[in-house]
Design a protein around this motif. Sequence first.
Motif, short mmCIF file in Angstrom:
data_model
loop_
_atom_site.label_atom_id
_atom_site.label_comp_id
_atom_site.label_asym_id
_atom_site.label_seq_id
_atom_site.Cartn_x
_atom_site.Cartn_y
_atom_site.Cartn_z
N HIS A 1 4.93 9.98 -11.57
CA HIS A 1 4.74 11.00 -10.53
C HIS A 1 3.59 11.96 -10.82
N THR A 2 2.86 11.75 -11.89
CA THR A 2 1.67 12.54 -12.18
C THR A 2 0.47 11.62 -12.29
N ALA A 3 -0.49 11.78 -11.39
CA ALA A 3 -1.70 10.96 -11.42
C ALA A 3 -2.63 11.44 -12.52
N PRO A 4 -3.50 10.56 -13.04
CA PRO A 4 -4.48 11.00 -14.04
C PRO A 4 -5.29 12.20 -13.52
N LYS A 5 -5.33 13.25 -14.32
CA LYS A 5 -6.02 14.50 -13.99
C LYS A 5 -5.39 15.23 -12.81
N GLY A 6 -4.20 14.78 -12.39
CA GLY A 6 -3.51 15.44 -11.30
C GLY A 6 -2.56 16.50 -11.80
N LYS A 7 -1.99 17.24 -10.87
CA LYS A 7 -1.04 18.28 -11.23
C LYS A 7 0.33 17.66 -11.47
N PRO A 8 1.13 18.27 -12.37
CA PRO A 8 2.42 17.66 -12.74
C PRO A 8 3.31 17.38 -11.55
N PHE A 9 3.75 16.13 -11.46
CA PHE A 9 4.75 15.66 -10.49
C PHE A 9 4.26 15.72 -9.04
N ALA A 10 2.95 15.87 -8.81
CA ALA A 10 2.43 15.96 -7.44
C ALA A 10 2.16 14.60 -6.81
N GLY A 11 2.40 13.53 -7.54
CA GLY A 11 2.25 12.20 -6.98
C GLY A 11 0.80 11.74 -6.89
N GLY A 12 0.61 10.66 -6.11
CA GLY A 12 -0.72 10.12 -5.89
C GLY A 12 -1.09 8.96 -6.78
N LEU A 13 -0.27 8.66 -7.79
CA LEU A 13 -0.59 7.55 -8.69
C LEU A 13 -0.47 6.23 -7.94
N PRO A 14 -1.50 5.38 -7.96
CA PRO A 14 -1.40 4.07 -7.30
C PRO A 14 -0.59 3.09 -8.14
N MET A 15 0.19 2.26 -7.46
CA MET A 15 0.98 1.22 -8.12
C MET A 15 0.76 -0.09 -7.38
N ASN A 16 0.53 -1.14 -8.14
CA ASN A 16 0.32 -2.45 -7.54
C ASN A 16 1.64 -3.18 -7.37
N THR A 17 1.84 -3.76 -6.19
CA THR A 17 3.01 -4.58 -5.92
C THR A 17 2.53 -5.92 -5.37
N PRO A 18 3.39 -6.93 -5.33
CA PRO A 18 2.98 -8.21 -4.77
C PRO A 18 2.57 -8.12 -3.30
N MET A 19 2.98 -7.05 -2.62
CA MET A 19 2.68 -6.91 -1.19
C MET A 19 1.48 -6.01 -0.93
N GLY A 20 1.03 -5.28 -1.95
CA GLY A 20 -0.06 -4.34 -1.76
C GLY A 20 0.17 -3.10 -2.61
#
Length: 434
Positions: free
Chosen positions: A56-75
Amino acid sequence: MKNMLKGLGAALCVALPFLAQAPAGAATPAGAGAADQALVQRGAYLAQLGDCAACHTAPKGKPFAGGLPMNTPMGRIYVTNITPDAQTGIGGYTEADFARALREGVAKDGHNLYPAMPYPSYAKVNDGDVKALYAYFMHGVAPVQQANRESDIKWPLNMRWPLMFWNMAFLEKGPYRDKPGKDVAWNRGAYLVQGLGHCGSCHTPRGVGFQESALDESGSAFLSGALLDGWFASNLTGEHNTGLGRWSDEDLRTFLKTGANRHASAFGAMTSVINNSTQALNDQDVAAVSKYLKSLPPVGGNGAPAYTYDPQATKVSLDRPANDAGARVYTAYCMHCHGVDGRGFAPMLAPLAGNPNVLAKDASSLINVTLNGTGDLVINGVPSPFPMPGFAAVLDDKQIADVLSFVRAGWNNGAPAVAAAEVAKLRQSTQAGR
């Protein structure tokens, strides 16, 4: 694990009911009473040991603010904001809303969460720990106004309502119940591993519906290792070659606290787990997790006899590297860290002889770490002085296949060779977008 989701969560993270210091950057609620502050502090510990920040914390992002990309088989999907911001986070959630999202995968507005959120594991978290987590995220985390980003999954695969049926088929509701005949420490370890720790999300293979093939030790596939976004999450059963069968209790406790021991070092997502989560385990819970994992019977493996160290044939090859393409690469790029004897300089530099990741049938992790290296282990604020560098820009596919085949055959490892086509496939998938 699974070419499932990169952020399904890291393995071997845990939930503790004891007090600890809040993670750096945590906000302190103004005017909170002593009892409330104790609950917030307990929740901070739970969130840290559950490795919530990793997703829930993206690189260089604020704590727990989200935005981290995750790869799934669908996109690709993007992790959500779980700060207490009323507009873009979870500030409007009641404790019941929070518990439903955590344990059933249903948001406040009724939409289903993707099981990248490991709620099938969190379903086992008890009410007291849910209450503490809610207190922390409502009163111990700074609100951040950051809108959530829509997934890149195309219609109709982006529709969420089919997840209701996925939940009906695969979600087992109800907190963990102690197993009769097992002592307090074993049950504590089982609760930590299966619940907020969500170890099975990475280390258990997936079925046809991308569900974990087993959710506890009653299923033979539980924690037997699985492929996850270009890494093979290790076998955590008692299998002698590729699992924890040769690890002592002390070996396992050391790995949880430092990410390295005489057998192996952490890589991939497990580096983040060690850095942000398991090094915070207290001694009682390190012992409980170790006791539970060491109780798991052997499953999987490479079918080879129990490993015994034998350096002789490999030493001959290294004495005459001109006759072996893999030995030539090893002497030029690997030997100064991992040694002529393949034993490295553990725990600072990982051994290759008898390393469970080297012996694994699936060589994805070896290929990936050779191509891309791994992040720094940071223990008590001190980075490891010798992280594994990446060789994607230095070695071609055949050279990497040659050296990994040499390593997997060397020192009596007896693991299958690696093909250049395997390296090319992982190079393409892991280097895309870099």
